[in-house]
Design an enzyme around this catalytic site. Structure first.
Site, PDB file in Angstrom:
ATOM      1  N   GLY A  12       0.947  -1.489  -0.250  1.00  0.00           N
ATOM      2  CA  GLY A  12      -0.172   0.079  -0.197  1.00  0.00           C
ATOM      3  C   GLY A  12       1.044   1.306   0.381  1.00  0.00           C
ATOM      4  N   PHE A  13      -0.008   2.982   0.370  1.00  0.00           N
ATOM      5  CA  PHE A  13       1.212   4.122   0.200  1.00  0.00           C
ATOM      6  C   PHE A  13       1.848   3.843   1.137  1.00  0.00           C
ATOM      7  CE2 PHE A  13      -0.002   8.344   2.534  1.00  0.00           C
ATOM      8  CZ  PHE A  13       0.885   8.381   1.367  1.00  0.00           C
ATOM      9  N   LYS A  93     -13.083  -7.027   9.915  1.00  0.00           N
ATOM     10  CA  LYS A  93     -11.407  -8.208   9.892  1.00  0.00           C
ATOM     11  C   LYS A  93     -10.402  -7.882   9.925  1.00  0.00           C
ATOM     12  CE  LYS A  93     -13.166 -11.894   8.030  1.00  0.00           C
ATOM     13  NZ  LYS A  93     -13.764 -12.803   6.877  1.00  0.00           N
ATOM     14  N   GLY A 104      -0.382 -12.243  17.341  1.00  0.00           N
ATOM     15  CA  GLY A 104      -0.104 -14.600  18.180  1.00  0.00           C
ATOM     16  C   GLY A 104       0.946 -14.469  16.892  1.00  0.00           C
ATOM     17  N   TYR A 147     -14.993   1.316  10.158  1.00  0.00           N
ATOM     18  CA  TYR A 147     -13.096   1.916  10.203  1.00  0.00           C
ATOM     19  C   TYR A 147     -12.717   2.269  11.953  1.00  0.00           C
ATOM     20  CZ  TYR A 147      -8.704   3.556   8.550  1.00  0.00           C
ATOM     21  OH  TYR A 147      -7.053   4.554   9.504  1.00  0.00           O
ATOM     22  N   LYS A 151     -10.350   0.560  14.188  1.00  0.00           N
ATOM     23  CA  LYS A 151      -9.150   0.804  14.891  1.00  0.00           C
ATOM     24  C   LYS A 151      -8.717   0.222  16.572  1.00  0.00           C
ATOM     25  CE  LYS A 151      -6.748   1.097  11.657  1.00  0.00           C
ATOM     26  NZ  LYS A 151      -5.157   0.068  10.444  1.00  0.00           N
ATOM     27  N   TYR A 161      -2.364  -8.273  24.514  1.00  0.00           N
ATOM     28  CA  TYR A 161      -0.942  -9.177  24.282  1.00  0.00           C
ATOM     29  C   TYR A 161       0.072  -7.982  25.014  1.00  0.00           C
ATOM     30  CZ  TYR A 161      -2.868 -12.768  21.051  1.00  0.00           C
ATOM     31  OH  TYR A 161      -3.325 -13.690  20.261  1.00  0.00           O
ATOM     32  N   ARG A 188      -9.750   9.979  -1.388  1.00  0.00           N
ATOM     33  CA  ARG A 188      -8.600  10.823  -0.498  1.00  0.00           C
ATOM     34  C   ARG A 188      -8.521  12.657  -0.877  1.00  0.00           C
ATOM     35  NH1 ARG A 188      -5.131   7.051   3.330  1.00  0.00           N
ATOM     36  NH2 ARG A 188      -4.768   6.193   0.915  1.00  0.00           N
TER      37      ARG A 188
HETATM   38  P1  NAD Z   1      -3.079   1.618   1.626  1.00  0.00           P
HETATM   39  O1  NAD Z   1      -4.808   1.385   1.073  1.00  0.00           O
HETATM   40  O2  NAD Z   1      -2.589   1.870   0.404  1.00  0.00           O
HETATM   41  O3  NAD Z   1      -3.046   0.696   1.777  1.00  0.00           O
HETATM   42  C1  NAD Z   1      -3.079  -0.538   2.839  1.00  0.00           C
HETATM   43  C2  NAD Z   1      -2.698  -1.937   2.360  1.00  0.00           C
HETATM   44  O4  NAD Z   1      -2.905  -3.064   3.225  1.00  0.00           O
HETATM   45  C3  NAD Z   1      -2.626  -2.552   1.067  1.00  0.00           C
HETATM   46  O5  NAD Z   1      -1.978  -2.160   0.161  1.00  0.00           O
HETATM   47  C4  NAD Z   1      -4.000  -3.084   1.140  1.00  0.00           C
HETATM   48  O6  NAD Z   1      -3.611  -3.867  -0.133  1.00  0.00           O
HETATM   49  C5  NAD Z   1      -3.609  -3.951   2.226  1.00  0.00           C
HETATM   50  N1  NAD Z   1      -4.812  -4.637   2.592  1.00  0.00           N
HETATM   51  C6  NAD Z   1      -5.523  -4.914   3.337  1.00  0.00           C
HETATM   52  N2  NAD Z   1      -6.743  -5.661   3.472  1.00  0.00           N
HETATM   53  C7  NAD Z   1      -5.543  -6.727   3.490  1.00  0.00           C
HETATM   54  C8  NAD Z   1      -5.655  -8.352   3.731  1.00  0.00           C
HETATM   55  N3  NAD Z   1      -6.809  -8.309   4.783  1.00  0.00           N
HETATM   56  N4  NAD Z   1      -4.484  -8.518   4.190  1.00  0.00           N
HETATM   57  C9  NAD Z   1      -3.190  -8.217   3.740  1.00  0.00           C
HETATM   58  N5  NAD Z   1      -3.428  -6.660   3.351  1.00  0.00           N
HETATM   59  C10 NAD Z   1      -4.789  -6.183   3.644  1.00  0.00           C
HETATM   60  O7  NAD Z   1      -3.611   2.611   2.841  1.00  0.00           O
HETATM   61  P2  NAD Z   1      -2.444   3.576   3.644  1.00  0.00           P
HETATM   62  O8  NAD Z   1      -3.308   5.143   3.360  1.00  0.00           O
HETATM   63  O9  NAD Z   1      -0.971   2.935   2.999  1.00  0.00           O
HETATM   64  O10 NAD Z   1      -2.342   2.759   5.268  1.00  0.00           O
HETATM   65  C11 NAD Z   1      -2.200   2.094   5.690  1.00  0.00           C
HETATM   66  C12 NAD Z   1      -2.379   1.664   7.649  1.00  0.00           C
HETATM   67  O11 NAD Z   1      -2.348   3.032   8.100  1.00  0.00           O
HETATM   68  C13 NAD Z   1      -3.731   1.775   7.125  1.00  0.00           C
HETATM   69  O12 NAD Z   1      -3.711   0.118   8.742  1.00  0.00           O
HETATM   70  C14 NAD Z   1      -4.048   2.726   7.959  1.00  0.00           C
HETATM   71  O13 NAD Z   1      -5.198   2.639   8.221  1.00  0.00           O
HETATM   72  C15 NAD Z   1      -3.329   3.616   8.321  1.00  0.00           C
HETATM   73  N6  NAD Z   1      -2.957   5.116   8.445  1.00  0.00           N
HETATM   74  C16 NAD Z   1      -3.031   5.738   7.254  1.00  0.00           C
HETATM   75  C17 NAD Z   1      -3.253   7.155   6.905  1.00  0.00           C
HETATM   76  C18 NAD Z   1      -3.329   7.870   5.970  1.00  0.00           C
HETATM   77  O14 NAD Z   1      -3.206   9.358   6.364  1.00  0.00           O
HETATM   78  N7  NAD Z   1      -2.451   6.893   5.051  1.00  0.00           N
HETATM   79  C19 NAD Z   1      -4.348   7.206   8.742  1.00  0.00           C
HETATM   80  C20 NAD Z   1      -4.214   6.458   9.539  1.00  0.00           C
HETATM   81  C21 NAD Z   1      -3.978   5.776   9.640  1.00  0.00           C
HETATM   82  N1  UDP Z   2     -13.031  16.076   1.197  1.00  0.00           N
HETATM   83  C1  UDP Z   2     -13.226  17.057   0.173  1.00  0.00           C
HETATM   84  N2  UDP Z   2     -13.067  16.856  -1.339  1.00  0.00           N
HETATM   85  C2  UDP Z   2     -13.398  15.151  -1.421  1.00  0.00           C
HETATM   86  C3  UDP Z   2     -12.597  14.557  -0.787  1.00  0.00           C
HETATM   87  C4  UDP Z   2     -12.394  14.982   0.634  1.00  0.00           C
HETATM   88  O1  UDP Z   2     -14.225  18.136   0.573  1.00  0.00           O
HETATM   89  O2  UDP Z   2     -12.737  15.087  -2.416  1.00  0.00           O
HETATM   90  C5  UDP Z   2     -12.830  16.393   2.653  1.00  0.00           C
HETATM   91  C6  UDP Z   2     -12.895  15.320   3.625  1.00  0.00           C
HETATM   92  O3  UDP Z   2     -14.807  15.197   3.753  1.00  0.00           O
HETATM   93  C7  UDP Z   2     -12.540  15.700   4.824  1.00  0.00           C
HETATM   94  C8  UDP Z   2     -11.708  16.181   4.468  1.00  0.00           C
HETATM   95  O4  UDP Z   2     -11.853  16.524   2.929  1.00  0.00           O
HETATM   96  O5  UDP Z   2     -13.396  16.348   5.590  1.00  0.00           O
HETATM   97  C9  UDP Z   2     -10.348  15.036   4.452  1.00  0.00           C
HETATM   98  O6  UDP Z   2     -10.208  13.776   3.917  1.00  0.00           O
HETATM   99  P1  UDP Z   2     -10.107  12.664   3.473  1.00  0.00           P
HETATM  100  O7  UDP Z   2     -11.015  11.710   2.776  1.00  0.00           O
HETATM  101  O8  UDP Z   2      -8.281  12.944   3.051  1.00  0.00           O
HETATM  102  O9  UDP Z   2      -9.691  11.686   4.792  1.00  0.00           O
HETATM  103  P2  UDP Z   2     -10.960  11.981   6.342  1.00  0.00           P
HETATM  104  O10 UDP Z   2     -10.147  12.890   7.472  1.00  0.00           O
HETATM  105  O11 UDP Z   2     -11.934  12.251   6.316  1.00  0.00           O
HETATM  106  O12 UDP Z   2     -10.196  10.268   6.578  1.00  0.00           O
END
Ligand code: NAD
Ligand code: UDP
Length: 317
Positions: A12-13, A93, A104, A147, A151, A161, A188
């Protein structure tokens, strides 16, 4: 001996940037991902690296890994609102069963464990800026509840744990992070605004755009994660950039940076969209000596370079 880290959600990102960082630090990296919201392209440049391997696996199922593991970074989860609204059960899940399996594995291997939690644990916060001791204002049965509660459960499971099995755990509450390798269509604010600005379409600001967010560049976040893992800190820690702005200001900033002729189009505000969000990072400053280094303008410029090659279907990098 080279240390070994398992990164769930590594395609992922955020996970892919962590793969890069741990390899650069001389670790061996096993990326575990089922590609639900991620993409192998994010780690394509690592596939030939000697110390990198990829395992396609859904972590809600038992995770079977041979050999020693020193650390597990549990990042698997849909993360953008449109993803988790479309995948509510998978999100619950992976936060519950997936976190249990990853913990685990950490227990079995005697590995350190770090969970990617979120500022969404604070819901629509009544305390501003958010400090780690605030318990939050979450609607468990609203659309975002899948979500937020997943979390919150994963934090509770991680602490259990730690307390009952003595696993060496870390909990990071990540605030809105942006940078290269975000999916253009993940809905986003940043990818939406950049792709709209680059294609000359109106920027879709939800509500009146007065809600606030605080955006952190991915390299700063990765540095915070790296330091937190080395620390002995077990309770949740905020990592984010405290520079707060309204979403309207953010949209205007993207228009200015891209030099786009796009206008702003106001759309309905999604249900339970938090009105404000800003991390209090006093704890990270005190414990890790960490604070963000990348200014928003610089981070946006770097991200724009990445997106430029992708709008219109091309893939650069
Ligand atoms: P993302 O969607 O790019 O990455 C998530 C990755 O998890 C993906 O590659 C997806 O394929 C994988 N994945 C999902 N379900 C899975 C499963 N059951 N088994 C194996 N892989 C699985 O999102 P991201 O922005 O990189 O976020 C990564 C983590 O960071 C997430 O847990 C997210 O909740 C947390 N997070 C991100 C942000 C942010 O701003 N990017 C903010 C708060 C928390
Ligand atoms: N948002 C928006 N236009 C878009 C996407 C998001 O105005 O096309 C707003 C959304 O309603 C929120 C903020 O931008 O208030 C950040 O949204 P994002 O989905 O990036 O993350 P969130 O903080 O809501 O998880």
């Amino acid at each position: 001996m080279r240390q070994r880290v398992v990164i769930t959600g590594g395609a992922g990102f955020l996970g892919s940037h962590l793969c890069d960082r741990f390899l650069a630090e001389g670790w061996s990296v096993l990326c575990v991902d089922n590609l639900l919201t991620g993409n192998k392209d994010n780690v394509a440049h690592l596939m030939d690296e000697e110390h990198f391997s990829f395992m396609e696996h859904d972590v809600t199922k038992f995770i079977d890994i041979e050999g020693s593991v020193d650390a597990i970074l549990h990042f698997a989860s849909p993360a953008s609102p449109i993803d988790y609204l479309e995948l509510p059960i998978q999100t619950l899940k992976v936060g519950s069963l997936g976190t249990h399996n990853a913990l685990g594995l950490a227990r079995k291997k005697g590995a350190r464990f770090l969970i990617a939690s979120t500022s969404e644990c604070y819901g629509d916060p009544l305390v501003h800026p958010q400090t780690e001791d605030y318990w939050g204002n979450v609607n468990p049965v609203g659309p975002r509840g899948v979500y937020d509660e997943a979390k919150r459960f994963s934090e509770a499971m991680t602490m259990a744990y730690h307390r009952y099995h003595g696993v060496d755990t870390r909990i990071i509450r990540i605030f809105n992070t942006y940078g290269p390798r975000m999916r253009l269509d993940d809905g986003r604010a940043l990818p939406a605004f950049m792709s709209q600005a680059l294609s000359g379409e109106p920027l879709t600001v939800f509500g009146d755009g007065s809600q606030t967010r605080s955006f952190c560049y991915v390299d700063d976040l990765v540095e915070g994660i790296w330091r937190l893992l080395q620390s002995g800190h077990h309770t949740p820690m905020n990592i984010g950039n405290p520079r707060e702005m309204t979403i309207r200001e953010f949209a205007e900033q993207v228009i200015e940076l891209t030099g786009s002729g796009s206008t702003v189009s106001y759309q309905a505000l999604p249900e339970d969209d938090p009105k404000v969000r800003q991390p209090d990072i006093s704890l990270a400053r005190a414990v890790l000596g960490w604070e963000p280094q990348v200014q928003l303008e610089d981070g946006l410029r770097r991200t724009l370079e990445y997106f430029k090659g992708r709008v219109g279907g091309e893939r650069g990098e």
